[in-house]
Scaffold this motif. Structure first.
Motif, PDB file in Angstrom:
ATOM      1  N   ASP A 107     -22.974   3.977   8.460  1.00 56.07           N
ATOM      2  CA  ASP A 107     -23.588   4.157   7.152  1.00 56.07           C
ATOM      3  C   ASP A 107     -23.843   5.641   6.879  1.00 56.07           C
ATOM      4  N   ARG A 108     -24.310   6.355   7.885  1.00 53.36           N
ATOM      5  CA  ARG A 108     -24.565   7.786   7.720  1.00 53.36           C
ATOM      6  C   ARG A 108     -23.263   8.563   7.533  1.00 53.36           C
ATOM      7  N   VAL A 109     -22.216   8.156   8.240  1.00 53.57           N
ATOM      8  CA  VAL A 109     -20.906   8.798   8.069  1.00 53.57           C
ATOM      9  C   VAL A 109     -20.402   8.596   6.639  1.00 53.57           C
ATOM     10  N   LEU A 110     -20.549   7.376   6.133  1.00 54.40           N
ATOM     11  CA  LEU A 110     -20.046   7.070   4.798  1.00 54.40           C
ATOM     12  C   LEU A 110     -20.848   7.737   3.693  1.00 54.40           C
ATOM     13  N   ALA A 111     -22.050   8.180   4.009  1.00 53.94           N
ATOM     14  CA  ALA A 111     -22.830   8.926   3.025  1.00 53.94           C
ATOM     15  C   ALA A 111     -22.124  10.223   2.636  1.00 53.94           C
ATOM     16  N   GLU A 112     -21.270  10.720   3.528  1.00 51.34           N
ATOM     17  CA  GLU A 112     -20.537  11.962   3.272  1.00 51.34           C
ATOM     18  C   GLU A 112     -19.136  11.713   2.704  1.00 51.34           C
ATOM     19  N   LEU A 113     -18.769  10.443   2.525  1.00 52.54           N
ATOM     20  CA  LEU A 113     -17.439  10.126   2.000  1.00 52.54           C
ATOM     21  C   LEU A 113     -17.344  10.540   0.530  1.00 52.54           C
ATOM     22  N   PRO A 114     -16.290  11.256   0.146  1.00 54.71           N
ATOM     23  CA  PRO A 114     -16.132  11.576  -1.283  1.00 54.71           C
ATOM     24  C   PRO A 114     -15.976  10.285  -2.093  1.00 54.71           C
ATOM     25  N   PRO A 115     -16.206  10.355  -3.391  1.00 55.83           N
ATOM     26  CA  PRO A 115     -16.027   9.166  -4.231  1.00 55.83           C
ATOM     27  C   PRO A 115     -14.648   8.537  -4.033  1.00 55.83           C
ATOM     28  N   ILE A 116     -14.613   7.222  -4.028  1.00 54.16           N
ATOM     29  CA  ILE A 116     -13.370   6.499  -3.764  1.00 54.16           C
ATOM     30  C   ILE A 116     -12.494   6.495  -5.010  1.00 54.16           C
ATOM     31  N   ASP A 117     -11.285   7.001  -4.871  1.00 54.91           N
ATOM     32  CA  ASP A 117     -10.343   7.007  -5.997  1.00 54.91           C
ATOM     33  C   ASP A 117      -9.534   5.723  -6.062  1.00 54.91           C
ATOM     34  N   VAL A 118      -9.021   5.283  -4.915  1.00 58.55           N
ATOM     35  CA  VAL A 118      -8.206   4.064  -4.877  1.00 58.55           C
ATOM     36  C   VAL A 118      -8.682   3.188  -3.731  1.00 58.55           C
ATOM     37  N   LEU A 119      -8.909   1.910  -4.050  1.00 58.15           N
ATOM     38  CA  LEU A 119      -9.308   0.902  -3.070  1.00 58.15           C
ATOM     39  C   LEU A 119      -8.258  -0.197  -3.077  1.00 58.15           C
ATOM     40  N   VAL A 120      -7.683  -0.480  -1.914  1.00 61.54           N
ATOM     41  CA  VAL A 120      -6.707  -1.560  -1.794  1.00 61.54           C
ATOM     42  C   VAL A 120      -7.293  -2.637  -0.887  1.00 61.54           C
ATOM     43  N   LEU A 121      -7.589  -3.781  -1.469  1.00 57.17           N
ATOM     44  CA  LEU A 121      -8.187  -4.893  -0.744  1.00 57.17           C
ATOM     45  C   LEU A 121      -7.163  -5.982  -0.477  1.00 57.17           C
ATOM     46  N   GLY A 122      -7.375  -6.709   0.605  1.00 60.51           N
ATOM     47  CA  GLY A 122      -6.662  -7.952   0.842  1.00 60.51           C
ATOM     48  C   GLY A 122      -7.610  -9.113   0.593  1.00 60.51           C
ATOM     49  N   MET A 123      -7.183 -10.301   0.967  1.00 63.06           N
ATOM     50  CA  MET A 123      -8.040 -11.477   0.819  1.00 63.06           C
ATOM     51  C   MET A 123      -7.586 -12.560   1.784  1.00 63.06           C
ATOM     52  N   GLY A 124      -8.547 -13.256   2.385  1.00 61.80           N
ATOM     53  CA  GLY A 124      -8.225 -14.362   3.262  1.00 61.80           C
ATOM     54  C   GLY A 124      -8.184 -15.685   2.505  1.00 61.80           C
ATOM     55  N   ASP A 125      -7.650 -16.701   3.138  1.00 64.35           N
ATOM     56  CA  ASP A 125      -7.605 -18.023   2.514  1.00 64.35           C
ATOM     57  C   ASP A 125      -8.997 -18.551   2.190  1.00 64.35           C
ATOM     58  N   ASP A 126     -10.013 -18.046   2.907  1.00 59.47           N
ATOM     59  CA  ASP A 126     -11.395 -18.483   2.676  1.00 59.47           C
ATOM     60  C   ASP A 126     -12.089 -17.677   1.586  1.00 59.47           C
ATOM     61  N   GLY A 127     -11.363 -16.764   0.950  1.00 59.70           N
ATOM     62  CA  GLY A 127     -11.923 -15.974  -0.131  1.00 59.70           C
ATOM     63  C   GLY A 127     -12.646 -14.720   0.328  1.00 59.70           C
ATOM     64  N   HIS A 128     -12.592 -14.391   1.618  1.00 57.90           N
ATOM     65  CA  HIS A 128     -13.236 -13.153   2.059  1.00 57.90           C
ATOM     66  C   HIS A 128     -12.365 -11.958   1.705  1.00 57.90           C
ATOM     67  N   ALA A 173     -15.372   2.286  -6.477  1.00 60.11           N
ATOM     68  CA  ALA A 173     -14.015   2.827  -6.537  1.00 60.11           C
ATOM     69  C   ALA A 173     -13.558   2.988  -7.986  1.00 60.11           C
ATOM     70  N   ASN A 174     -12.830   4.050  -8.241  1.00 64.46           N
ATOM     71  CA  ASN A 174     -12.300   4.282  -9.583  1.00 64.46           C
ATOM     72  C   ASN A 174     -11.192   3.310  -9.940  1.00 64.46           C
ATOM     73  N   HIS A 175     -10.441   2.883  -8.926  1.00 66.36           N
ATOM     74  CA  HIS A 175      -9.325   1.967  -9.181  1.00 66.36           C
ATOM     75  C   HIS A 175      -9.223   0.996  -8.018  1.00 66.36           C
ATOM     76  N   THR A 176      -9.236  -0.295  -8.319  1.00 66.21           N
ATOM     77  CA  THR A 176      -9.209  -1.327  -7.273  1.00 66.21           C
ATOM     78  C   THR A 176      -7.983  -2.213  -7.439  1.00 66.21           C
ATOM     79  N   ILE A 177      -7.337  -2.478  -6.305  1.00 64.26           N
ATOM     80  CA  ILE A 177      -6.155  -3.340  -6.258  1.00 64.26           C
ATOM     81  C   ILE A 177      -6.399  -4.418  -5.208  1.00 64.26           C
ATOM     82  N   VAL A 178      -6.057  -5.652  -5.525  1.00 66.07           N
ATOM     83  CA  VAL A 178      -6.052  -6.737  -4.545  1.00 66.07           C
ATOM     84  C   VAL A 178      -4.596  -7.116  -4.308  1.00 66.07           C
ATOM     85  N   SER A 179      -4.172  -7.049  -3.059  1.00 63.58           N
ATOM     86  CA  SER A 179      -2.786  -7.359  -2.694  1.00 63.58           C
ATOM     87  C   SER A 179      -2.763  -8.593  -1.804  1.00 63.58           C
ATOM     88  N   ILE A 180      -2.054  -9.631  -2.251  1.00 67.48           N
ATOM     89  CA  ILE A 180      -1.990 -10.881  -1.499  1.00 67.48           C
ATOM     90  C   ILE A 180      -0.571 -11.434  -1.503  1.00 67.48           C
TER      91      ILE A 180
END
Length: 237
Positions: A126-147, A193-200
């Motif tokens: 959590d402390r490391v991520l406090a220094e993360l620059p703003p997220i420009d692109v987020l690429v998410l996956g998804m499980g069959d259970d919706g996670h 995130a400024n831009h979010t993608i879900v890839s399945i």
């Protein structure tokens, strides 16, 4: 051309592909262009990706995209609490398939740390991520259970992790049906995130996504937290 035939809310766009190769190529080109735009406008770009087997083809194609990789920060939406030498490490996967060649110049932010407990590891991350620059692109996956990320239904910390008002950036998470304890970015950080993608890929995940679009119980299907206007969905059979 395969089609996902989803009834989508206004603003969400779905891209259909015949196979995983076409999807990986199109996704890599799109993400690279978004990163170039971010670098052009602010001098750097931050990319958050997901682990597992599914994104390997995307990683390998993204690594070959012409990009000023030295200005890119790469990190993961979630990680198994295992060292990078472990075969299930998402960090190792990213380093092996994405951070190669010119892409090795990117700065990688690792979520894993060898703390005494999962809870302490999450606090350190959590402390490391406090220094993360703003997220420009987020690429998410998804499980069959919706996670998505490691926001698993029925996990003890799920309510806190889904709370948009919570200040935490990382929480420990237990996957009820998976062997490893996890570290995950929280919904509040992912949603920034400024831009979010879900890839399945595959019909079963498409069915899960179709179910998610018909309801609003985020805890039952956490992917619902990200089905917002401006989302892009990439799908292949």
């Amino acid at each position: 051309m395969a089609t996902c035939n989803l009834q989508l809310p206004e603003g969400i766009i779905a891209h259909d592909f015949d196979d995983a190769v076409q999807l990986a190529e199109a996704l890599a080109a799109h993400v690279a262009e978004r990163l170039r735009q971010a670098i052009a406008s602010q001098g750097r770009a931050t990319l958050v990706v997901s682990g597992g087997r599914s994104p390997v083809a995307f990683f390998e194609r993204l690594a070959n995209q012409p990009l000023d990789w030295a200005q890119v920060v790469v990190t993961l939406a979630d990680e198994r609490w295992v060292p990078s030498e472990h075969p299930d490490s998402n960090a190792a996967l990213v380093k092996r398939h994405l951070l190669q060649g010119p892409a090795a110049a990117a700065r990688f932010v690792d979520l894993y740390n060898p703390a005494a407990s999962l809870e302490e590891a999450a606090e350190q991350t959590d402390r490391v991520l406090a220094e993360l620059p703003p997220i420009d692109v987020l690429v998410l996956g998804m499980g069959d259970d919706g996670h998505t990320a490691s926001l698993f239904p029925a996990s003890p910390n799920l309510r806190e992790a889904l709370n948009l008002g919570d200040a935490r950036r990382c929480l420990p998470m237990l996957a009820p049906s998976a062997p490893h304890q996890r570290l995950t970015m929280t919904r509040s950080l992912l949603a920034s995130a400024n831009h979010t993608i879900v890839s399945i890929a595959g019909p079963s995940k498409l069915d899960t996504l179709r179910t998610a679009l018909k309801g609003d119980d985020v805890a039952a299907l956490p992917i619902r937290a990200f089905l917002n206007p401006t989302l892009e969905i990439y799908w292949c059979p």
